[in-house]
Design an enzyme around this catalytic site. Structure first.
Site, PDB file in Angstrom:
ATOM      1  CB  CYS A 144      -0.934  -0.011   1.215  1.00 24.55           C
ATOM      2  SG  CYS A 144      -2.077   1.365   1.222  1.00 24.55           S
ATOM      3  CB  CYS A 147      -0.983   2.685   3.840  1.00 22.34           C
ATOM      4  SG  CYS A 147      -2.408   2.049   2.985  1.00 22.34           S
ATOM      5  CG  ASP A 148       2.823   1.188   4.477  1.00 26.62           C
ATOM      6  OD1 ASP A 148       2.191   1.649   5.446  1.00 26.62           O
ATOM      7  OD2 ASP A 148       2.752  -0.001   4.117  1.00 26.62           O
TER       8      ASP A 148
END
Ligand SMILES: Cc1cc2nc3c(=O)[nH]c(=O)nc-3n(C[C@H](O)[C@H](O)[C@H](O)COP(=O)(O)OP(=O)(O)OC[C@H]3O[C@@H](n4cnc5c(N)ncnc54)[C@H](O)[C@@H]3O)c2cc1C
Length: 634
Positions: A144, A147-148
């Site tokens: 992701c 997200c990261d």
């Protein structure tokens, strides 16, 4: 096999499922939730259990571990009465009503279903891609980018995206904000992505493409910190293996939505995602709603999943109001309200009953008209309660009312206020009698809960937070009333309302004489609340005597049987009960004021602390305030 009947059944255990559960439980729909057991190889809690820090979920400024976040979701769902089963739903039957859902040990009959089973990010497997020793999953390898990608370990470092579709192009572009360079590795010689997405990515100077490439190994960084340091990339045409330094590797090879168990009973798109009507969570089957990643291939974030979970619960609630689910009995035939399905077509096909038996139509709901046996009672949602409470708080009351007609005029004004409120624009219409009945219920339950809260407050121990006290109050309420308190929203609205406190106090003082006032203002002081439970007794003391009993002789007769022969009759005068009632309310009000004073004190201490903690010079005003606060404290 156990069989359960419920108004709402939720399948899933990520942010979408639990948000739906919190909303549905607070709306008194008593949902059942199946969180799955290693469904699609993911633990109950969903995708967030596969990651470490979540830094973009509001409310956690320092970030929170994925597993801790889902544990909080679960706790909050349970707090409001969601019943959770750690079982996977294997099969469903949405062809008739109630809907049926099956696990290995249970069958559930549900009036509405929320599907929030998420999706699984696809991952490749090669040496060093795993989670255990020698693996770099969550230590440089992720599925992701959104997200990261912003994590410090990726800043100004070379990064790699594996994939050839639109997501890969989008994620590579996104990562150029953080990485020094972004490689897109694709095992074919052309991309699947749309031309426009390819153009956008390939024209980015920070992006470099490696075609016919396949990662065969991931290895650690030179400093031995245990994070990703680089990759071995094989050219699938020549067989040559080259070395590529990289601190981040992001799989962008697609997701697999968890929809197999639906067995084609809901409309899915070409990638297997549930199709929902835009702007809603309605699926192709009326009464079945979908939320979270299972229906969202674009955003795929915890917060967007939670948002659609909320929408699904509200959509389900409205649906249940429309069909009057509480009144649906097994074997009844329900005709659907004309419904615009996801593709814009309109249908009013009658539902078939869950057991396949189609009988004469006991009731139909068409164009909002009701016929036959169906009652028109619609459940009140928390949003409606709040509008009603506002209406009550903002409508002048006649304390002395001579006739019933004037009593009803008060409720007519409440209903008028309610219907003209912008917040009620999309809510069902309510008659004055509905408002009155609902207010009575709210007032009654909240009075009882205030008693329980008051009791819990008095027993508060030093380590207990405000939340703990509320939990204890919930327990007292449940112990005494044998049912859950479901009107916390109303309690929170009324608890600091001086008007409400003075109203119940005033009713208490005038209970013997002005019965009309009680009726007029929707007081709850009916003799029907004369039950044996502690709370009821408390509430009876806290509130004035029953209307019926006060109509009587002016005194209440309590009969105590000591043995078979001896019957002792004790008389309690109205004056005694009124005086008890008054002193109890005065205590309550005093406690409430003490509570407010305590909060004020705490906020002043907090203010002083922040002033004392300031490193820069205080302004003149701040200095004066500081000295004033110190004087007060001393
Ligand atoms: C590695 C990784 C890191 C991420 N990091 C972040 C981040 O930092 N911030 C962010 O916002 N998002 C992040 N995401 C995305 C986020 O996790 C998802 O968008 C979100 O969890 C989706 O929530 P959901 O409720 O739709 O379903 P999911 O979280 O996918 O949960 C659904 C769950 O339902 C259960 N289930 C499935 N089928 C069944 C069945 N038949 N019966 C019963 N139960 C079933 C399973 O337990 C399943 O996992 C990350 C995702 C991944 C993979």
């Amino acid at each position: 096999m156990e069989t359960h009947k419920t108004k709402v059944c939720i399948v899933g255990s990520g942010p979408a499922a639990h948000t739906a559960a919190i909303y549905a439980a607070r709306a008194e729909l008593t949902p059942l939730l199946f969180e799955g057991w290693m469904a699609n190889d993911i633990a109950p809690g969903g995708q967030l259990t596969t990651t470490t820090d979540v830094e973009n979920f509001p409310g956690f400024p320092d970030g929170i571990l994925g597993v801790d976040l889902v544990a909080k979701f679960r706790k909050q769902s349970e707090r409001f009465g969601t019943k959770i089963f750690t079982e996977t739903v294997n099969k469903v039957d949405f062809s008739s009503k109630p809907f049926k859902l099956f696990t290995n040990t249970r069958t559930v009959l549900a009036d509405a279903v929320i599907v929030s089973t998420g999706a699984v990010a696809k991952r490749l497997s090669f040496a060093g891609s795993g989670e255990g020793a020698g693996g770099f999953w969550n230590r440089g390898i992720s599925a992701c980018a959104v997200c990261d990608g912003a994590a410090p370990i990726f800043r100004d470092k070379p990064l790699v995206v594996i994939g050839g579709g639109d997501s890969a192009m989008e994620e590579a572009n996104f990562l150029t904000k953080y990485g020094s360079k972004v490689y897109i590795i694709h095992r074919r010689d052309t991309f699947r992505a749309s031309k426009i997405m390819q153009k956008r990515a390939l024209s980015n100077p920070k992006i470099e493409v490696i075609l016919n490439g396949s990662v065969v190994e991931a290895y650690g960084d030179e400093n031995g910190k245990g994070v990703l340091g680089g990759l071995k990339v094989k050219n699938v045409v020549t067989g040559d293996v080259s070395d590529l330094k990289a601190s981040g590797l992001f799989f962008a090879i697609g997701h697999e939505p968890a929809t197999k168990f639906l067995d084609g009973q809901l409309e899915l798109d070409e990638d297997g995602y549930v199709v929902t009507k835009p702007g809603t969570t309605k699926t192709s089957v009326a009464g079945v709603f979908a939320a979270g990643d299972v229906q969202d291939k674009k955003y795929r974030q915890a917060i967007s999943a939670a948002g659609t979970g909320c929408m699904a619960a509200l959509d389900a609630e409205h649906y249940l109001q429309e069909i009057g689910s509480q009144k649906v009995e097994l074997g009844q035939v329900v005709r659907a309200t004309p419904l615009t399905v996801y593709n814009g077509a309109s249908t009013s096909t009658p539902f078939t009953v869950y057991n396949g038996v189609s009988t004469s139509t006991p009731f139909t709901v068409d164009n909002g008209e009701t016929t036959g046996r169906r009652e028109t009672r619609c459940k009140w949602s928390p949003a409606e309660d709040v509008v009603l409470i506002n209406a009550w708080l903002n409508t002048d009351k006649y304390i002395i009312v001579a006739t019933d007609q004037r009593a009803s005029s008060f409720w007519k004004r409440i209903a008028a206020y309610y219907s003209s409120s912008p917040a009620a624009a999309s809510l069902p219409k309510r008659e004055s009698s509905h408002c009155k009945q609902r207010w009575q219920k709210i007032n009654d339950s909240v009075c009882k809960f205030v008693e329980c809260y008051d009791h819990a407050l008095r027993q508060r121990t030093s380590g207990q937070s405000e939340d703990d006290v509320v939990q204890v109050a919930y327990q007292f309420y449940f112990d005494d009333c044998k049912k859950r308190f479901t009107l916390e929203h109303a309690w929170r609205k009324l608890r600091h309302s001086q008007k409400w406190y003075s109203y119940i106090s005033k009713c208490s003082k005038s209970s013997g004489s002005s019965k009309r006032a009680k009726l007029d203002e929707g007081g709850t002081f009916s003799s029907s609340s004369n039950t044996k439970s502690n709370v009821e007794e408390h509430a009876m003391v806290a509130r004035p005597i029953g209307v019926k009993s006060s109509k009587g002789e002016g005194e209440n007769v309590v009969t105590k049987t000591t043995n078979e022969e001896n019957v002792v009759t004790t008389k309690t005068t109205n004056e005694e009960r009124e005086s008890n009632s008054r002193s109890r309310l005065e205590n309550l009000w005093a406690l409430n004021e003490k509570d407010i004073a305590e909060r004020n004190k705490l906020s002043r201490i907090e203010l002083l602390r922040s002033l004392l903690g300031k490193t820069e010079k205080l302004s003149e005003k701040e200095e004066t305030l500081k000295n004033k606060l110190i004087d007060e404290m001393l």
